[in-house]
Design an enzyme around this catalytic site. Structure first.
Site, PDB file in Angstrom:
ATOM      1  N   ASP A 136       0.863  -1.184   0.000  1.00  0.00           N
ATOM      2  CA  ASP A 136       0.000   0.000   0.000  1.00  0.00           C
ATOM      3  C   ASP A 136       0.892   1.224   0.000  1.00  0.00           C
ATOM      4  OD1 ASP A 136      -2.441  -1.405   0.112  1.00  0.00           O
ATOM      5  OD2 ASP A 136      -2.344  -1.555   2.290  1.00  0.00           O
ATOM      6  N   ASP A 155      -7.017  -1.573  -4.538  1.00  0.00           N
ATOM      7  CA  ASP A 155      -8.102  -1.259  -3.609  1.00  0.00           C
ATOM      8  C   ASP A 155      -9.070  -0.243  -4.213  1.00  0.00           C
ATOM      9  OD1 ASP A 155      -6.771  -2.889  -1.759  1.00  0.00           O
ATOM     10  OD2 ASP A 155      -5.752  -1.182  -0.833  1.00  0.00           O
TER      11      ASP A 155
END
Length: 182
Positions: A136, A155
């Site tokens: 991330d 995401d």
């Protein structure tokens, strides 16, 4: 007094279905590629570095390796998240044969591309297959994810695709392009 039976559904034109499947596959492939490129770039440039402030107080680039879901929930269940993602991919592939709606194709393509992007991490990143930590790098409001979870392009595809699918369902648009009259 009985309700009228629903009208029979017309068969989906094979050419329309092929276009829908091609759109889904194309979006999924582009989204997967975009996710992989951004993750490779993030690891190459942000590893061991302090977060980069893009807009102070609002947007940061940082590198986190997430074993769980958003806000690192379910960190002990990485293998379960992997299985869920595999099931999602399988369901999308299975229902694609009924696809004749552009909106559904776009939404499913985003979800599929995002699910595949995170699955690549789950299978090929440390600490090992089905337990890999997802990369991330996009952070809003704080670089450490304390206000809003740090996330990635995969995401974003999952969330935006999911929102589009809900909107299609609420509007009564079926995956085959027909309208739900109920």
């Amino acid at each position: 007094m009985s309700a009228d039976p629903p009208p029979p559904t017309a068969p989906i034109d094979p050419a329309v279905r092929r276009r829908g499947v091609a759109l889904l596959a194309g979006i999924a492939a582009v989204w997967l590629a975009l996710d992989l490129v951004t993750k490779i770039a993030a690891v190459a440039t942000l590893e061991g570095q302090r977060p980069v402030t893009v807009i102070d107080g609002f947007f940061y680039l940082t590198l986190l390796r997430n074993p769980g879901a958003a806000w690192s929930m379910a960190t002990g269940y990485t293998w379960v998240l992997t299985i869920v993602a595999v099931v999602v991919v399988g369901v999308i592939i299975r229902i694609a044969r009924r696809l004749a709606s552009t909106g559904w194709a776009i939404g499913l393509g985003l979800v599929l591309g995002g699910a595949l992007g995170n699955l690549v991490d789950r299978f090929f990143r440390a600490p090992g297959p089905m337990r890999g930590h997802v990369v991330d790098m996009l952070a809003f409001f704080s670089p450490d994810g304390s206000v809003f979870p740090v996330f990635n392009i995969a995401d974003t595809g999952i969330v935006c695709g999911g929102i589009l699918l809900v909107l299609m369902a609420v509007r009564g648009i079926e995956i085959d392009g027909s309208r739900d009259r109920g």
